[in-house]
Motif scaffolding. Structure first.
Motif, mmCIF file in Angstrom:
data_model
loop_
_atom_site.group_PDB
_atom_site.id
_atom_site.type_symbol
_atom_site.label_atom_id
_atom_site.label_comp_id
_atom_site.label_asym_id
_atom_site.label_seq_id
_atom_site.Cartn_x
_atom_site.Cartn_y
_atom_site.Cartn_z
ATOM 1 N N GLU A 71 -61.111 -8.287 67.143
ATOM 2 C CA GLU A 71 -60.162 -7.364 67.575
ATOM 3 C C GLU A 71 -59.725 -7.682 69.002
ATOM 4 O OE1 GLU A 71 -60.335 -2.784 68.665
ATOM 5 O OE2 GLU A 71 -62.090 -3.694 67.286
ATOM 6 N N ASP A 72 -58.456 -7.595 68.963
ATOM 7 C CA ASP A 72 -57.604 -8.101 70.623
ATOM 8 C C ASP A 72 -56.841 -6.652 70.282
ATOM 9 O OD1 ASP A 72 -56.088 -7.685 72.728
ATOM 10 O OD2 ASP A 72 -56.157 -10.226 71.895
ATOM 11 N N THR A 73 -57.310 -5.643 71.466
ATOM 12 C CA THR A 73 -56.633 -4.660 71.827
ATOM 13 C C THR A 73 -55.314 -4.512 72.939
ATOM 14 O OG1 THR A 73 -58.509 -3.542 72.548
ATOM 15 C CG2 THR A 73 -57.014 -2.208 73.151
ATOM 16 N N SER A 84 -53.090 -4.715 69.223
ATOM 17 C CA SER A 84 -53.459 -3.803 68.289
ATOM 18 C C SER A 84 -52.344 -2.906 68.506
ATOM 19 C CB SER A 84 -54.663 -3.560 68.475
ATOM 20 O OG SER A 84 -56.077 -4.452 67.249
ATOM 21 N N ASN A 85 -52.358 -3.032 70.094
ATOM 22 C CA ASN A 85 -51.499 -2.226 70.815
ATOM 23 C C ASN A 85 -50.524 -2.074 70.563
ATOM 24 O OD1 ASN A 85 -53.420 -0.205 71.866
ATOM 25 N ND2 ASN A 85 -53.399 -1.387 74.053
ATOM 26 N N ALA A 86 -49.818 -3.773 71.055
ATOM 27 C CA ALA A 86 -47.663 -4.235 70.119
ATOM 28 C C ALA A 86 -48.253 -4.296 69.107
ATOM 29 C CB ALA A 86 -48.893 -5.699 70.715
ATOM 30 N N LEU A 87 -48.934 -3.936 67.881
ATOM 31 C CA LEU A 87 -48.978 -3.332 66.566
ATOM 32 C C LEU A 87 -47.730 -2.241 66.242
ATOM 33 C CD1 LEU A 87 -51.301 -5.376 64.150
ATOM 34 C CD2 LEU A 87 -49.188 -5.374 63.558
ATOM 35 N N ILE A 88 -49.086 -1.388 67.371
ATOM 36 C CA ILE A 88 -48.923 -0.134 66.845
ATOM 37 C C ILE A 88 -47.036 0.635 67.777
ATOM 38 C CG2 ILE A 88 -49.835 2.207 68.419
ATOM 39 C CD1 ILE A 88 -52.516 1.754 68.063
ATOM 40 N N SER A 106 -61.700 -0.021 67.434
ATOM 41 C CA SER A 106 -62.851 0.106 67.725
ATOM 42 C C SER A 106 -62.750 0.880 68.850
ATOM 43 C CB SER A 106 -63.575 -0.828 67.235
ATOM 44 O OG SER A 106 -63.696 -1.898 68.705
ATOM 45 N N SER A 107 -62.277 0.760 69.741
ATOM 46 C CA SER A 107 -62.073 0.676 70.918
ATOM 47 C C SER A 107 -60.648 1.134 71.455
ATOM 48 C CB SER A 107 -62.602 0.673 72.148
ATOM 49 O OG SER A 107 -62.358 -1.120 72.486
ATOM 50 N N PRO A 108 -59.564 2.010 71.317
ATOM 51 C CA PRO A 108 -58.815 2.269 71.783
ATOM 52 C C PRO A 108 -58.490 2.536 73.099
ATOM 53 C CG PRO A 108 -58.910 4.205 69.798
ATOM 54 C CD PRO A 108 -60.225 3.286 70.319
#
Length: 905
Positions: A123-125, A128-132, A152-154
């Motif tokens: 997991e890479d925050t 993940s943010n770029a995906l969102i 796991s830790s937004p």
């Protein structure tokens, strides 16, 4: 000035948290230092906190968690949107760059593929943010939320991206809940988070929450962020709190074009057009900013609604837009269409529309509205049919246009089409359909619309329910209107329904109820007297002759500046004229700064009502010298004025009538012919009047024949009278007054059985004669009387006084004219019918209740009968009193045995 918040759907006033100081713009923005902070806390309610006092209370959800530091986070330089920025300086095979490309080209499959690849790694925050963000830009909030839930830790970026999208997607409550969830998880918001949350507050018009957010922003020291302050200003602007907007604006360390645009648009919303233009000039001079299309659009809206200078200002703004290269901007051109619709001509609007290089659905909708404003209904319909795409607003524009141009049936047909085609129906649609039904005034149709609204589930909406009440009053459903009024919740704004109910009572001639409700409304703090209510009440005072109440309304309207409204001023002229105060009406007219055609018509009507023909013609000559264009109503009064001049001016009357179409482009209607017939009949030219009717270029209506019949009565010409009566019975056989006429003709010839048969038919058909009524104003109360009325508390004294008065008048030479009693009865019975007419009862009450020597003023809803006219002349001799009577023909002044009408009325 009260700052009022309006509900986004209904427009109903919901909250009034602040007041606008009168001296807010006593100084220009340029007179203040850029960082000056004027102390306006004395009029801020509730105040904006400037410090962090110990007793500052915040809702628990805004309190920072123990694990976070209250210290200020480093400021970023964010874009105008609240979405987190994405690095674009990476290699082309980088995941984030691929996600950026997928969003740019709308490629959902590419985003899914990148998602699948990312899922294989740890997991890479950041990714993940770029995906969102990518999924949100692609319109797939479901995928974005799935990614968010699996994190796991937004962090603050994860939350902010979703909050921002929810706030912009009409899911404001979800956005607020997610913000609270973020606070509960211990994550401190950044400036993007605040902008997203304030966006939700703006869309909900939730000022209470907005004030808490403001306090939280101040606590975390984010008031140095231009973007956050702009969002706060946007909230207060939409909630009507102009003083909050100005306070924040003065405190800003750095202002951008959005800051200035918010201030300018706020001033426009408040109707402070001069201040809006002054702020625009300050913006150019102080900060030297380049205006954008939003600035131009706001200023054009200001120019459209401004006073005399609006046209000049609008032209200057248009020149500025062309100079800056906005002549092809779509929003600017749409604003120009609105501007020329209000301040220009149809040619200006049409030329602009044809020259626009780009048009959207709003452009077409604005053109429909423009054509409807100019009364070009067919062109509006043609434009609607040519639209490439239509929205609910397009249909609403056509629907409202039909209502505005009195095309109620076409509006109802369009509404039925919208229902059948499944077009979205909003509050504006339903209100327009209800108004259309009211203009048609069909009881059965109104009941169907009412049932549809109840089934649709919008009957509890304030504006829809008020429109239903108004519709009921138009369609003679006063019981239903009263039920709606009585069910109105006490905690809801009542001004709108009070206004509708007062106007409804007045419309249905229930004047006592209208006055009572008005007085009741004045005792309620929430009731606001506006131009509509004041105009209605002035009209009621004029109808009743209630001069004292009318003077009080005049004073009240002057105190609160309502007389700036031309309709209100015109109603004041009419009120004074109908109350017998013609000098006051003229004085008020001369004091008006602006006159329209209705103002002149009100003055003309007053002179005609007072039988002042020469004065009315003098007013007409002044109108001509000033170049005032007459309308159909003006022509009616001018023709009527010749009745009260002299028989030597009959030729002038003929010439004016003949020149109406050629000189003023006004085609004579049946009403104009009826007035001309009345003038000719007044001077005894009965045969000429009859010839005028027979030569009419259309089938004459009963009004023209009635005018001739009245003249036959005055000049006692039975031969022509019988012919005219037959024509009236042929034209309107079902009119109640025609049944009465037919019955009276039988009675006059002694055919009592036939007369009774006609009256029996009337009862079977449920037809009723409009009863004669007389009234007098005494001690601010209206005392009404009908013929042989015994309902008055002082009826015994009135009848005793009338008996004495009759004996005195009989001694003075009064001879009762029993020919006015058209009932089969003995002679002494006919005299009893005659002696107790409503006007005689009202006059006797007036003589008993007023001091000796004072005049008596009586008002009557129908024409004064000949016997009452003779009786009043005798009473003026016996009592040595002046008696003023206003009947349906005008004013009579009885003095020393003579009448001002010279026995011709």
């Amino acid at each position: 000035m009260e700052a009022v918040i309006h509900h986004p759907a209904t427009g109903a006033a919901a909250f009034s948290p602040c007041s606008l100081p009168e001296t807010l713009f006593s100084r220009r923005v340029s007179d203040l230092p850029r960082r000056s902070k004027p102390d306006i806390s004395s009029f801020l309610s509730p105040p904006i906190p400037k410090t962090k006092p110990q007793n500052l209370r915040l809702s628990p959800q805004f309190l920072p968690s123990p694990s976070t530091s209250p210290s200020k986070r480093p400021l970023l330089d964010p874009p105008l949107t609240s979405e987190p920025s994405i690095k674009t300086d990476l290699p082309s095979n980088d995941y984030s760059h691929l996600l950026l490309l997928s969003a740019r080209y709308g490629d959902v499959e590419l985003a899914k593929a990148v998602h699948a690849s990312i899922f294989k790694h740890e997991e890479d925050t950041y990714l993940s943010n770029a995906l969102i963000v990518a999924y949100l830009k692609l319109g797939r909030i479901d995928f974005a939320r799935r990614v968010f839930k699996n994190m796991s830790s937004p962090d603050v970026v994860s939350y902010t991206a979703l909050i921002s999208d929810l706030a912009k997607s009409n899911r404001e409550n979800e956005a607020i809940e997610l913000f609270l969830e973020m606070r509960g998880s211990g994550i401190e918001p950044n400036e993007h988070s605040f902008v997203a949350l304030l966006t939700a507050c703006i869309r909900l018009l939730n000022l209470e929450l907005g004030l808490q957010v403001h306090a939280f922003v101040l606590k975390l020291d984010f008031l140095d962020s231009t973007y956050v302050v702009n969002a706060l200003m946007g909230l207060y602007s939409n909630c009507g709190c102009l003083n909050f907007v100005i306070e924040l604006f003065y405190d800003m360390p750095v202002r951008d074009i959005v800051s200035w645009n918010t201030v300018i648009s706020s001033l426009v919303k408040k109707g402070m057009y001069d201040e809006a233009f002054e702020s625009f000039r300050d913006m150019l001079r102080i900060d030297g900013l380049r205006v954008d299309h939003f600035t131009i659009s706001s200023l054009l809206a200001s120019a459209a609604s401004a006073g005399r200078s609006g046209m000049t200002e609008g032209r200057e703004i248009q020149s500025c837009a062309i100079k800056l290269g906005f002549e092809s901007n779509l929003s600017v051109n749409n604003a120009l269409i609105r501007f020329y619709t209000k301040r220009g001509s149809v040619d200006d609007v049409t030329l602009l529309f044809e020259m626009m290089p780009e048009k959207d659905v709003f452009t077409w909708t604005e053109m429909i509205t423009a054509y409807m404003e100019f009364g070009l209904v067919d062109l509006a319909v043609e434009t609607f049919d040519m639209m490439p795409d239509r929205t609910c607003e397009s249909y609403n524009a056509l629907l409202a246009g039909y209502c505005r141009n009195n095309k109620g049936l076409r509006a109802l047909n369009l509404f039925c089409d919208m229902v059948e085609e499944g077009i979205e129906l909003n509050d504006f649609t339903l209100t327009s359909a209800i108004n259309a039904c009211g203009s048609v005034m069909q009881k059965s149709t109104s009941e169907q619309i009412h049932a549809f609204i109840l089934k649709f589930g919008c009957a509890r909406n304030s504006h829809v329910e008020a429109a239903l009440l108004d519709m009921c009053t138009w369609c003679e459903r006063m019981a239903d209107a009263e039920n709606i009024f009585l069910r109105w919740p006490k905690d809801r704004e009542r001004t709108i329904v009070l206004t509708a109910m007062i106007c409804g009572y007045a419309r249905n001639r229930q004047l006592d109820q209208a006055i009572s409700l008005f007085c009741q409304g004045q005792s309620e703090e929430s009731f606001v007297l506006d131009e509509v209510v004041a105009t209605t009440m002035l009209s009621i005072c004029g109808l009743l002759g209630f001069r004292k109440f009318g003077v009080q309304l005049h004073c009240f309207s002057t105190k609160y500046g309502l007389l700036n409204d031309t309709k209100m001023a015109n109603a004041t002229i009419s009120m004074y004229a109908k109350c017998g105060q013609m000098e006051a009406a003229i004085k008020f007219f001369d004091a008006m700064l602006v006159h329209d055609t209705v103002s002149w018509n009100s003055l003309l009507a007053g002179h005609v009502l007072h039988r002042q023909g020469d004065e009315a013609l003098a007013v007409w000559m002044k109108m001509e010298s000033l170049g005032v264009q007459p309308d159909t109503v003006t022509c009616l009064f001018i023709i009527s004025a010749y009745r009260y001049t002299g028989s030597d001016l009959i030729d002038c009357c003929h010439r004016f009538f003949s020149s109406m179409e050629s000189r003023y482009q006004i085609k004579p209607t049946s009403e104009h012919y009826a007035n001309l017939v009345g003038v000719l009949g007044h001077w005894g030219l009965l045969k000429e009047a009859e010839a005028i009717i027979l030569k009419m270029h259309f089938v004459p209506k009963a009004a023209a024949w009635r005018a001739l019949l009245d003249s036959c009565r005055v000049h006692q010409n039975a031969a022509i009278g019988k012919r005219v009566a037959k024509e009236i019975l042929h034209v309107e056989p079902q009119d109640p007054s025609m049944f009465i006429l037919k019955s009276n003709l039988y009675s006059a010839s002694g055919r009592w059985h036939c007369s009774d048969t006609v009256r029996e038919k009337m009862r079977e058909k449920g037809l009723r004669k409009f009863p004669g009524q007389s009234w007098i104003i005494h001690q601010n109360r209206i005392h009404s009387f009908f013929a042989r009325d015994t309902s008055h508390p002082q009826s015994k004294d009135i009848y005793s006084g009338l008996q004495i008065l009759l004996l005195e008048c009989l001694k003075a030479g009064y001879v009762p004219d029993t020919s006015f009693v058209l009932h089969e009865a003995e002679e002494h019975q006919k005299k009893d019918f005659l002696f107790y007419h409503s006007a005689k009862l009202a006059m006797t009450f007036g003589l008993l209740m007023t001091k000796p020597g004072k005049p008596v003023r009586i008002f009557k809803n129908i024409l004064l009968c000949g016997d009452c006219h003779t009786f009043f002349k005798n009473v003026s001799v016996v009592t040595k009193r002046e008696i003023y009577v206003r009947d349906s023909s005008g004013f009579h002044c009885f003095s020393n045995g003579k009448c001002s009408c010279k026995d011709q009325w």
